[in-house]
Design an enzyme around this catalytic site. Sequence first.
Site, PDB file in Angstrom:
ATOM      1  N   GLU A  79      51.104  27.334  26.120  1.00 30.38           N
ATOM      2  CA  GLU A  79      51.950  28.246  25.545  1.00 30.38           C
ATOM      3  C   GLU A  79      53.562  27.379  25.934  1.00 30.38           C
ATOM      4  O   GLU A  79      54.354  27.881  25.300  1.00 30.38           O
ATOM      5  CB  GLU A  79      52.027  29.488  26.245  1.00 30.38           C
ATOM      6  CG  GLU A  79      52.204  29.468  28.013  1.00 30.38           C
ATOM      7  CD  GLU A  79      52.073  30.837  28.560  1.00 30.38           C
ATOM      8  OE1 GLU A  79      50.865  31.334  28.142  1.00 30.38           O
ATOM      9  OE2 GLU A  79      52.886  31.063  29.252  1.00 30.38           O
ATOM     10  N   LYS A  94      46.213  43.200  42.617  1.00 29.23           N
ATOM     11  CA  LYS A  94      47.212  44.414  42.198  1.00 29.23           C
ATOM     12  C   LYS A  94      46.808  44.823  40.727  1.00 29.23           C
ATOM     13  O   LYS A  94      46.681  46.065  40.336  1.00 29.23           O
ATOM     14  CB  LYS A  94      48.422  44.075  42.663  1.00 29.23           C
ATOM     15  CG  LYS A  94      48.748  43.779  44.037  1.00 29.23           C
ATOM     16  CD  LYS A  94      50.211  43.576  44.338  1.00 29.23           C
ATOM     17  CE  LYS A  94      50.392  41.881  43.925  1.00 29.23           C
ATOM     18  NZ  LYS A  94      49.634  40.903  44.728  1.00 29.23           N
ATOM     19  N   CYS A 154      42.642  37.086  37.532  1.00 31.85           N
ATOM     20  CA  CYS A 154      42.655  36.257  38.736  1.00 31.85           C
ATOM     21  C   CYS A 154      43.600  35.247  38.460  1.00 31.85           C
ATOM     22  O   CYS A 154      44.123  34.961  37.462  1.00 31.85           O
ATOM     23  CB  CYS A 154      41.059  35.605  39.067  1.00 31.85           C
ATOM     24  SG  CYS A 154      40.455  34.585  37.548  1.00 31.85           S
ATOM     25  N   THR A 212      45.524  38.495  30.542  1.00 28.00           N
ATOM     26  CA  THR A 212      46.855  38.564  30.521  1.00 28.00           C
ATOM     27  C   THR A 212      47.135  37.802  31.764  1.00 28.00           C
ATOM     28  O   THR A 212      48.183  38.271  32.548  1.00 28.00           O
ATOM     29  CB  THR A 212      47.149  40.236  30.409  1.00 28.00           C
ATOM     30  OG1 THR A 212      46.591  40.844  31.481  1.00 28.00           O
ATOM     31  CG2 THR A 212      47.047  40.804  29.221  1.00 28.00           C
ATOM     32  N   SER A 213      46.417  36.830  32.226  1.00 28.38           N
ATOM     33  CA  SER A 213      46.618  36.349  33.278  1.00 28.38           C
ATOM     34  C   SER A 213      47.327  34.897  33.304  1.00 28.38           C
ATOM     35  O   SER A 213      48.588  34.924  33.238  1.00 28.38           O
ATOM     36  CB  SER A 213      45.154  36.073  34.046  1.00 28.38           C
ATOM     37  OG  SER A 213      45.530  35.979  35.253  1.00 28.38           O
ATOM     38  N   ARG A 214      46.601  33.803  33.082  1.00 25.23           N
ATOM     39  CA  ARG A 214      47.139  32.312  32.757  1.00 25.23           C
ATOM     40  C   ARG A 214      46.241  31.857  31.448  1.00 25.23           C
ATOM     41  O   ARG A 214      44.840  31.912  31.769  1.00 25.23           O
ATOM     42  CB  ARG A 214      46.985  31.464  33.903  1.00 25.23           C
ATOM     43  CG  ARG A 214      47.997  32.065  35.109  1.00 25.23           C
ATOM     44  CD  ARG A 214      49.453  31.686  34.461  1.00 25.23           C
ATOM     45  NE  ARG A 214      50.554  32.118  35.499  1.00 25.23           N
ATOM     46  CZ  ARG A 214      51.157  33.269  35.193  1.00 25.23           C
ATOM     47  NH1 ARG A 214      50.944  34.108  34.521  1.00 25.23           N
ATOM     48  NH2 ARG A 214      52.248  33.505  36.167  1.00 25.23           N
ATOM     49  N   HIS A 266      53.276  36.016  26.289  1.00 32.21           N
ATOM     50  CA  HIS A 266      53.535  36.361  27.793  1.00 32.21           C
ATOM     51  C   HIS A 266      54.227  37.479  27.739  1.00 32.21           C
ATOM     52  O   HIS A 266      55.444  37.187  28.504  1.00 32.21           O
ATOM     53  CB  HIS A 266      54.016  34.897  28.342  1.00 32.21           C
ATOM     54  CG  HIS A 266      53.601  34.714  29.877  1.00 32.21           C
ATOM     55  ND1 HIS A 266      53.049  33.707  30.326  1.00 32.21           N
ATOM     56  CD2 HIS A 266      53.798  35.679  30.899  1.00 32.21           C
ATOM     57  CE1 HIS A 266      52.739  34.044  31.685  1.00 32.21           C
ATOM     58  NE2 HIS A 266      52.868  35.239  31.975  1.00 32.21           N
TER      59      HIS A 266
HETATM   60  P1  NAI Z   1      46.649  39.522  42.839  1.00 30.57           P
HETATM   61  O1  NAI Z   1      47.041  38.141  43.963  1.00 30.57           O
HETATM   62  O2  NAI Z   1      47.144  40.699  43.525  1.00 30.57           O
HETATM   63  O3  NAI Z   1      45.143  39.515  42.710  1.00 30.57           O
HETATM   64  C1  NAI Z   1      44.348  38.209  42.281  1.00 30.57           C
HETATM   65  C2  NAI Z   1      42.961  38.672  42.665  1.00 30.57           C
HETATM   66  O4  NAI Z   1      42.165  37.339  42.190  1.00 30.57           O
HETATM   67  C3  NAI Z   1      42.774  38.741  44.042  1.00 30.57           C
HETATM   68  O5  NAI Z   1      41.952  39.813  44.266  1.00 30.57           O
HETATM   69  C4  NAI Z   1      41.847  37.285  44.326  1.00 30.57           C
HETATM   70  O6  NAI Z   1      40.995  37.496  45.406  1.00 30.57           O
HETATM   71  C5  NAI Z   1      41.170  37.073  43.214  1.00 30.57           C
HETATM   72  N1  NAI Z   1      40.852  35.550  42.688  1.00 30.57           N
HETATM   73  C6  NAI Z   1      41.318  34.647  43.804  1.00 30.57           C
HETATM   74  N2  NAI Z   1      40.681  33.562  43.141  1.00 30.57           N
HETATM   75  C7  NAI Z   1      39.584  33.947  42.245  1.00 30.57           C
HETATM   76  C8  NAI Z   1      38.423  33.271  41.736  1.00 30.57           C
HETATM   77  N3  NAI Z   1      38.179  32.077  42.090  1.00 30.57           N
HETATM   78  N4  NAI Z   1      37.638  34.082  41.182  1.00 30.57           N
HETATM   79  C9  NAI Z   1      38.001  35.369  40.853  1.00 30.57           C
HETATM   80  N5  NAI Z   1      38.891  36.052  41.576  1.00 30.57           N
HETATM   81  C10 NAI Z   1      39.774  35.457  42.516  1.00 30.57           C
HETATM   82  O7  NAI Z   1      47.574  38.927  41.778  1.00 30.57           O
HETATM   83  P2  NAI Z   1      47.939  40.134  40.529  1.00 30.57           P
HETATM   84  O8  NAI Z   1      49.319  40.683  40.904  1.00 30.57           O
HETATM   85  O9  NAI Z   1      46.858  41.190  40.315  1.00 30.57           O
HETATM   86  O10 NAI Z   1      48.008  39.120  39.210  1.00 30.57           O
HETATM   87  C11 NAI Z   1      46.941  38.651  38.709  1.00 30.57           C
HETATM   88  C12 NAI Z   1      47.401  37.290  37.952  1.00 30.57           C
HETATM   89  O11 NAI Z   1      48.090  37.932  36.625  1.00 30.57           O
HETATM   90  C13 NAI Z   1      48.371  36.257  38.317  1.00 30.57           C
HETATM   91  O12 NAI Z   1      47.877  35.309  38.863  1.00 30.57           O
HETATM   92  C14 NAI Z   1      48.912  35.898  37.274  1.00 30.57           C
HETATM   93  O13 NAI Z   1      48.687  34.852  36.778  1.00 30.57           O
HETATM   94  C15 NAI Z   1      48.926  37.107  36.118  1.00 30.57           C
HETATM   95  N6  NAI Z   1      50.213  37.693  35.790  1.00 30.57           N
HETATM   96  C16 NAI Z   1      50.378  37.640  34.373  1.00 30.57           C
HETATM   97  C17 NAI Z   1      51.687  38.122  33.978  1.00 30.57           C
HETATM   98  C18 NAI Z   1      51.817  38.416  32.464  1.00 30.57           C
HETATM   99  O14 NAI Z   1      53.263  38.764  32.010  1.00 30.57           O
HETATM  100  N7  NAI Z   1      50.857  38.100  31.633  1.00 30.57           N
HETATM  101  C19 NAI Z   1      52.505  38.833  34.946  1.00 30.57           C
HETATM  102  C20 NAI Z   1      52.209  38.972  36.190  1.00 30.57           C
HETATM  103  C21 NAI Z   1      50.940  38.169  36.777  1.00 30.57           C
END
Ligand code: NAI
Length: 343
Positions: free
Chosen positions: A259, A153, A201, A228-230, A291
């Site tokens: 963090e 997303k 991811c 901005t992921s983890r 974060h």
């Molecule tokens: P999502 O589930 O929609 O997308 C994650 C994508 O990563 C999927 O397309 C999946 O196929 C892919 N993926 C899974 N394993 C993988 C791998 N080994 N290598 C490459 N791609 C892989 O999740 P969304 O909503 O897009 O969120 C992504 C990340 O953003 C979350 O996991 C979360 O850690 C982080 N996040 C950070 C926030 C912040 O405030 N900084 C807030 C919300 C989410």
Amino acid sequence: MKIAFFDTKDYDIPAFQKYGKEHGIAFTFYETRLGEDTAELARGYDGVCVFVNDDVSAPVVEKLYGLGVKVIALRCAGYNNVDVGACYGKIHVVRVPAYSPYAVAEHTMALLLTSVRRIHKAYNRTREFNFSLSGLTGFDLHGKTVGVVGTGKIGRIFIDICRGFGMHVVAYDKYPQEDAGIDYVPLDELFATSDVISLHCPLSEETYHLIGKESLALCKKGVIILNTSRGALIDAEALLEAIKQRRVGAACLDVYEEESDLFFRDFSGHIVEDDTLARLISMPNVIVTSHQAFLTEEALDAIAETTVANLVAFREGAPLGNELCYHCGRVEDCQKTRRPRCF
Ligand code: NAI
């Protein structure tokens, strides 16, 4: 229904109170995080509501189960801090899979623009009436290649934003989106060809330290790294070393592996013990936000609305569309296609 709410921040309370009141859910807001020492606070509650840095490891799950807690409501999308295997058969886990992917994608672009146009430097200068432009030369994003890891997303919205800037986008995903019009390339090629790399991811065993010594060695000199992921997607020591060697041009980090002891709190009057973070922050080409990417009004409202809806569904024995368990995502094992709850 009574819910113990851990790691409360002032911005959490209004929306949760509003939706809780509408649906008969009473939240008790604890500032402290959930962990082995604080789990006892959940005694007498039906459930707990937790965020990204609460500790929901197996020993904590055991304590909560012993106290009669029946549901863990994550008010976030990521769940790497939860031992979903330990919860299985004991405590249901629900989450907010999406609240505002725009919030995170837009923050990612805000960091990138701040970095390449030196806005953080210019802001400080003009506040002191220093109107010199020396050292503020940036570069155009137009025509540059951005490599997006994870096209879910948030990644897809970030791709759209980058295309709006006239950037060339390449991407890697373990599960590519067929027919999405995305130019997927192998990870090594993404590292080798991208001027900017953005991580979207989830954190897993596979993606732990995805950006590390070896992958950084493949990158173009001057690459900009956005996370901005983890935090643990990046080996922060390796990143620091690559910045010191001038191989990484800039890094924008909204998340950091260590963090949990620091972010979301005010340490401005303290001596921070984490030398790696302190050194990263001291670099002129590193921007750290704590974060914060999710933090928009729209996202906070959506998080509270979905969390309360998850809790209402649990209370009423309804199907739990946002439930998680350790089978989730495993096509052959996932129960949700066959029954309304994971167990
Ligand atoms: P999502 O589930 O929609 O997308 C994650 C994508 O990563 C999927 O397309 C999946 O196929 C892919 N993926 C899974 N394993 C993988 C791998 N080994 N290598 C490459 N791609 C892989 O999740 P969304 O909503 O897009 O969120 C992504 C990340 O953003 C979350 O996991 C979360 O850690 C982080 N996040 C950070 C926030 C912040 O405030 N900084 C807030 C919300 C989410």
